[in-house]
Design a protein around this motif. Sequence first.
Motif, PDB file in Angstrom:
ATOM      1  N   ARG A  22       5.561 -18.798  -8.443  1.00  0.00           N
ATOM      2  CA  ARG A  22       5.147 -17.444  -8.802  1.00  0.00           C
ATOM      3  C   ARG A  22       4.816 -17.352 -10.296  1.00  0.00           C
ATOM      4  O   ARG A  22       3.800 -16.758 -10.689  1.00  0.00           O
ATOM      5  CB  ARG A  22       6.236 -16.441  -8.440  1.00  0.00           C
ATOM      6  CG  ARG A  22       5.823 -14.984  -8.693  1.00  0.00           C
ATOM      7  CD  ARG A  22       6.812 -14.009  -8.093  1.00  0.00           C
ATOM      8  NE  ARG A  22       8.116 -14.096  -8.713  1.00  0.00           N
ATOM      9  CZ  ARG A  22       9.231 -14.474  -8.074  1.00  0.00           C
ATOM     10  NH1 ARG A  22       9.178 -14.813  -6.804  1.00  0.00           N
ATOM     11  NH2 ARG A  22      10.385 -14.520  -8.711  1.00  0.00           N
ATOM     12  N   THR A  23       5.644 -17.969 -11.127  1.00  0.00           N
ATOM     13  CA  THR A  23       5.382 -17.958 -12.569  1.00  0.00           C
ATOM     14  C   THR A  23       4.099 -18.706 -12.897  1.00  0.00           C
ATOM     15  O   THR A  23       3.285 -18.250 -13.703  1.00  0.00           O
ATOM     16  CB  THR A  23       6.575 -18.573 -13.324  1.00  0.00           C
ATOM     17  OG1 THR A  23       7.754 -17.811 -13.061  1.00  0.00           O
ATOM     18  CG2 THR A  23       6.321 -18.600 -14.823  1.00  0.00           C
ATOM     19  N   ASP A 137       8.401 -25.809 -13.702  1.00  0.00           N
ATOM     20  CA  ASP A 137       8.812 -25.002 -14.854  1.00  0.00           C
ATOM     21  C   ASP A 137       8.240 -25.573 -16.148  1.00  0.00           C
ATOM     22  O   ASP A 137       7.758 -24.827 -17.016  1.00  0.00           O
ATOM     23  CB  ASP A 137      10.342 -24.975 -14.959  1.00  0.00           C
ATOM     24  CG  ASP A 137      11.001 -24.113 -13.903  1.00  0.00           C
ATOM     25  OD1 ASP A 137      10.333 -23.213 -13.352  1.00  0.00           O
ATOM     26  OD2 ASP A 137      12.198 -24.338 -13.636  1.00  0.00           O
ATOM     27  N   MET A 138       8.296 -26.895 -16.300  1.00  0.00           N
ATOM     28  CA  MET A 138       7.775 -27.524 -17.513  1.00  0.00           C
ATOM     29  C   MET A 138       6.267 -27.337 -17.622  1.00  0.00           C
ATOM     30  O   MET A 138       5.728 -27.125 -18.719  1.00  0.00           O
ATOM     31  CB  MET A 138       8.143 -29.004 -17.539  1.00  0.00           C
ATOM     32  CG  MET A 138       9.618 -29.261 -17.821  1.00  0.00           C
ATOM     33  SD  MET A 138      10.007 -31.014 -18.030  1.00  0.00           S
ATOM     34  CE  MET A 138      10.333 -31.501 -16.337  1.00  0.00           C
ATOM     35  N   PRO A 158       6.612 -10.591 -15.058  1.00  0.00           N
ATOM     36  CA  PRO A 158       7.801  -9.798 -14.720  1.00  0.00           C
ATOM     37  C   PRO A 158       8.972 -10.067 -15.661  1.00  0.00           C
ATOM     38  O   PRO A 158       9.802  -9.188 -15.887  1.00  0.00           O
ATOM     39  CB  PRO A 158       8.121 -10.237 -13.288  1.00  0.00           C
ATOM     40  CG  PRO A 158       6.821 -10.717 -12.733  1.00  0.00           C
ATOM     41  CD  PRO A 158       6.103 -11.335 -13.903  1.00  0.00           C
ATOM     42  N   ARG A 159       9.034 -11.275 -16.220  1.00  0.00           N
ATOM     43  CA  ARG A 159      10.161 -11.615 -17.092  1.00  0.00           C
ATOM     44  C   ARG A 159       9.935 -11.166 -18.535  1.00  0.00           C
ATOM     45  O   ARG A 159      10.776 -11.358 -19.389  1.00  0.00           O
ATOM     46  CB  ARG A 159      10.430 -13.113 -17.043  1.00  0.00           C
ATOM     47  CG  ARG A 159      10.899 -13.559 -15.681  1.00  0.00           C
ATOM     48  CD  ARG A 159      10.817 -15.061 -15.521  1.00  0.00           C
ATOM     49  NE  ARG A 159      10.916 -15.382 -14.110  1.00  0.00           N
ATOM     50  CZ  ARG A 159       9.903 -15.341 -13.265  1.00  0.00           C
ATOM     51  NH1 ARG A 159       8.704 -15.005 -13.693  1.00  0.00           N
ATOM     52  NH2 ARG A 159      10.070 -15.629 -12.002  1.00  0.00           N
ATOM     53  N   HIS A 160       8.758 -10.642 -18.816  1.00  0.00           N
ATOM     54  CA  HIS A 160       8.480 -10.086 -20.139  1.00  0.00           C
ATOM     55  C   HIS A 160       8.963  -8.642 -20.136  1.00  0.00           C
ATOM     56  O   HIS A 160       8.227  -7.719 -19.841  1.00  0.00           O
ATOM     57  CB  HIS A 160       6.988 -10.166 -20.444  1.00  0.00           C
ATOM     58  CG  HIS A 160       6.644  -9.678 -21.816  1.00  0.00           C
ATOM     59  ND1 HIS A 160       5.351  -9.591 -22.256  1.00  0.00           N
ATOM     60  CD2 HIS A 160       7.408  -9.250 -22.839  1.00  0.00           C
ATOM     61  CE1 HIS A 160       5.329  -9.118 -23.492  1.00  0.00           C
ATOM     62  NE2 HIS A 160       6.572  -8.904 -23.863  1.00  0.00           N
ATOM     63  N   GLU A 161      10.230  -8.489 -20.444  1.00  0.00           N
ATOM     64  CA  GLU A 161      10.875  -7.182 -20.361  1.00  0.00           C
ATOM     65  C   GLU A 161      10.857  -6.517 -21.736  1.00  0.00           C
ATOM     66  O   GLU A 161      11.458  -7.030 -22.675  1.00  0.00           O
ATOM     67  CB  GLU A 161      12.320  -7.338 -19.869  1.00  0.00           C
ATOM     68  CG  GLU A 161      12.419  -8.028 -18.504  1.00  0.00           C
ATOM     69  CD  GLU A 161      13.837  -8.460 -18.188  1.00  0.00           C
ATOM     70  OE1 GLU A 161      14.745  -8.094 -18.951  1.00  0.00           O
ATOM     71  OE2 GLU A 161      14.018  -9.161 -17.187  1.00  0.00           O
TER      72      GLU A 161
END
Length: 435
Positions: A22-23, A137-138, A158-161
């Motif tokens: 997803r990332t 991930d890498m 989504p993880r950029h909060e």
Amino acid sequence: MSDRNFGYTADGLLGDLVDARRTELELLDGLTEPEMLGTRAHFIEPPIWEMGHVGWFQEYWITRHLDGQPTLLPGSDGIYDSFNVNYTRRWEHQFPSRARTLAYITEVLRRTTGRLESREPSAVEAYFYRLAALHEDMHAENLTLIRQTLHYPLPSLPRHEPAAASPAVDPAYSPRDIAVPGGTFLLGACPEEPFVFDNEKWAHPVEVKPFRIASTAVTNAEFQRFVNDDGYRRRDLWSRRGWDWRRREEAEHPMFWVCGGDGRWYGHRFSVIRPLEPWHPVVHVNWYEAEAYCRWAGRRLPSEAEWETASTFDPATGQKRRFPWGDEAPTPARASLDYRSGGTIDVRALAAGDSPLGCRQMIGNVWEWVADTFQPYPGYVCDPYKEYSQPYFGEKKVLRGGCWTTRSRLIRSTWRNFYKRQRRNIFAGFRTAAL
């Protein structure tokens, strides 16, 4: 490679695979067809290659290696095998279309997840599923630096909060040198660690002399003083190889710095140019630049052993921690990871992540160059993915600690990154030690 699966469950392994994918796809979102190929440049790959490579790697180690199945994409080895296909040729392939590439990697993921339906993995399966997720991930981090290098905008993640993007800073905090006692220290990972790469194996005793290390990474303001003092033009500050690199590249400042018409320094953050934040760590500098700065400042780069000691040694117990703050997994209050900040943060933030000795942000924010050349630890045994470490021993320099794009499931204090000493576009800075 362990014969235990350390409690990895099918749900956990598959959840990480799906999350990693997803990332990866979010980082490809919004790129046009020309941008998916990108501009041929040194030390990057085309995004369309990155997209197919992560699926190829997953297929290679799981359905092909474990099950003996043929590839779903004939000819894929000649495109996506990163060790046998030189990166300089990666713009010359007749790539499958974006839609076909997406279909390929999606079907690989479907088959990979389907293998573990209604059963738990064996130890061997757990190893390769974990390897595939961490590899992706890498490559998400690599895709992020490609976007930075080509000045593509950073997509919404989504993880950029926003709440976590600017963690609280103690304005009274003053970076300082931390005294680290000498003695015998265990360098490397312990066998109890659930998953480690072969270059971290295993913890072994090393003698560390007493030393002093900076509590934070070198900041933009500190590095700017070096630049303004003609640091890039003074031959006495550079090693022979460093000076040859500087002349060849005509480097006068860090890679993404821009001097404005007002005489102030600005920096590229993806597609945006903004004033340098003085309290953020300098980033996108290579090993030669770090070495020259140290010579100018009358300092030096710490060794791997010194860095890991300062990061993990608890003088109260005489024991080594998994992370600076303890053995618990990273949280947003302790480390800037998982893309949450959208870039670097102030070096004075995240006091909860301090090491027992008082070093700050030794996990997350920016990778940190150390003095050492990448070498195997005593008793080194190559893992099945032999191309990961072995070909690069003696060739590259080591970085430690992770950066703001690194996934928290990937990083730990024993994790060793490694790049050529002239590599500038990675999310790397450094901290210094006293002579």
